[in-house]
Design a protein around this motif. Structure first.
Motif, PDB file in Angstrom:
ATOM      1  N   VAL A   1       0.983  -5.516  -7.126  1.00 32.28           N
ATOM      2  CA  VAL A   1       1.065  -4.087  -6.779  1.00 32.28           C
ATOM      3  C   VAL A   1       2.502  -3.596  -6.966  1.00 32.28           C
TER       4      VAL A   1
ATOM      5  N   TYR B   1      -7.762   2.384  -7.000  1.00 28.56           N
ATOM      6  CA  TYR B   1      -6.746   1.567  -6.333  1.00 28.56           C
ATOM      7  C   TYR B   1      -6.792   1.784  -4.819  1.00 28.56           C
TER       8      TYR B   1
ATOM      9  N   ASP C   1      -1.485   0.377 -15.796  1.00 24.82           N
ATOM     10  CA  ASP C   1      -2.069   0.516 -14.459  1.00 24.82           C
ATOM     11  C   ASP C   1      -3.522   0.043 -14.456  1.00 24.82           C
TER      12      ASP C   1
ATOM     13  N   SER D   1      -6.286   6.170  -9.545  1.00 22.01           N
ATOM     14  CA  SER D   1      -5.609   6.093  -8.251  1.00 22.01           C
ATOM     15  C   SER D   1      -6.622   5.950  -7.120  1.00 22.01           C
TER      16      SER D   1
ATOM     17  N   HIS E   1       3.840   5.490  -5.823  1.00 23.30           N
ATOM     18  CA  HIS E   1       3.582   5.482  -7.270  1.00 23.30           C
ATOM     19  C   HIS E   1       2.645   6.632  -7.647  1.00 23.30           C
ATOM     20  N   THR E   2       1.605   6.814  -6.872  1.00 26.63           N
ATOM     21  CA  THR E   2       0.663   7.904  -7.130  1.00 26.63           C
ATOM     22  C   THR E   2       1.363   9.253  -6.997  1.00 26.63           C
TER      23      THR E   2
ATOM     24  N   VAL F   1       4.002  -0.522  -9.476  1.00 29.91           N
ATOM     25  CA  VAL F   1       4.903   0.552  -9.019  1.00 29.91           C
ATOM     26  C   VAL F   1       6.197   0.531  -9.824  1.00 29.91           C
TER      27      VAL F   1
ATOM     28  N   TYR G   1       2.320   1.774  -3.369  1.00 30.94           N
ATOM     29  CA  TYR G   1       1.351   2.309  -4.334  1.00 30.94           C
ATOM     30  C   TYR G   1       1.157   3.808  -4.108  1.00 30.94           C
TER      31      TYR G   1
ATOM     32  N   GLU H   1       0.835  -1.199   0.000  1.00 28.82           N
ATOM     33  CA  GLU H   1       0.000   0.000   0.000  1.00 28.82           C
ATOM     34  C   GLU H   1       0.875   1.257   0.000  1.00 28.82           C
TER      35      GLU H   1
ATOM     36  N   TYR I   1      -5.147  -3.152 -12.478  1.00 32.13           N
ATOM     37  CA  TYR I   1      -6.269  -2.937 -11.563  1.00 32.13           C
ATOM     38  C   TYR I   1      -7.372  -3.964 -11.853  1.00 32.13           C
TER      39      TYR I   1
END
Length: 169
Positions: free
Chosen positions: A128, A96, A52, A93, A11-12, A132, A8, A5, A56
């Motif tokens: 995940v 996710y 992405d 995002s 990544h965002t 990333v 991620y 998490e 997902y």
């Protein structure tokens, strides 16, 4: 918060950071052709988004061959402005983030039928991490493309994220 998490969220943040840098530049930079991994920065952004989105779908239960088919067209979907990419990434995002909050066992394994590499058992966490890692790789391509077009990029390393996150908290 668990490690997948956290990664991620990085990544965002990193994607928002590079999009923010591109937004500072003339919109034409998005569509200028460059001799690189992708024809234009817009093509690179569309590729990251398509992958992405595909992962997902896989993470939420769609088979990889079906997810790939569904998202293949997104790879070539070129948007006119950085704002279009910012909006699409923000929406994905959030999807996710909701999915991650609902997960109780990211070490749960699933059978992944990758049309390019074959069948293997893998955990949700590994997928995940792949999302990333894939994004990091292509943000590096975008940084190089920006430099080739005569513009500075922006730092979006994981270590910087640690400090930015701490400053916000």
């Amino acid at each position: 918060m668990n490690h997948p998490e956290q990664m991620y969220y990085y990544h965002t943040w990193a994607t928002e950071t590079i999009l923010g840098r591109i937004k500072e530049l003339p919109n034409s930079v998005l569509h200028q052709e460059v001799n690189s991994s992708f024809l234009t920065i817009a093509h690179a952004l569309s590729h990251i988004y398509a992958v992405d989105q595909m992962w997902y779908l896989v993470l939420t239960g769609t088979g990889m061959p079906e997810a790939f088919q569904t998202c293949m067209s997104l790879n070539g979907e070129i948007h006119d402005s950085v704002d279009d990419y910012i909006q699409r990434y923000a929406e994905l995002s959030e999807q996710y983030n909701v999915w991650l909050r609902d997960q109780t066992d990211l070490e749960q394994t699933v059978l992944l039928d990758n049309p390019f590499a074959g069948v293997r058992e893998t955990s949700l966490a590994e997928m995940v991490f792949h999302v990333v890692n894939h994004g990091t790789y292509h943000r590096g391509n975008i940084s190089t493309m920006l430099r080739q077009l005569g513009h500075a990029s922006t730092m979006n390393d994981y270590a910087l994220y640690w400090y930015q996150k701490a400053a916000i908290a």
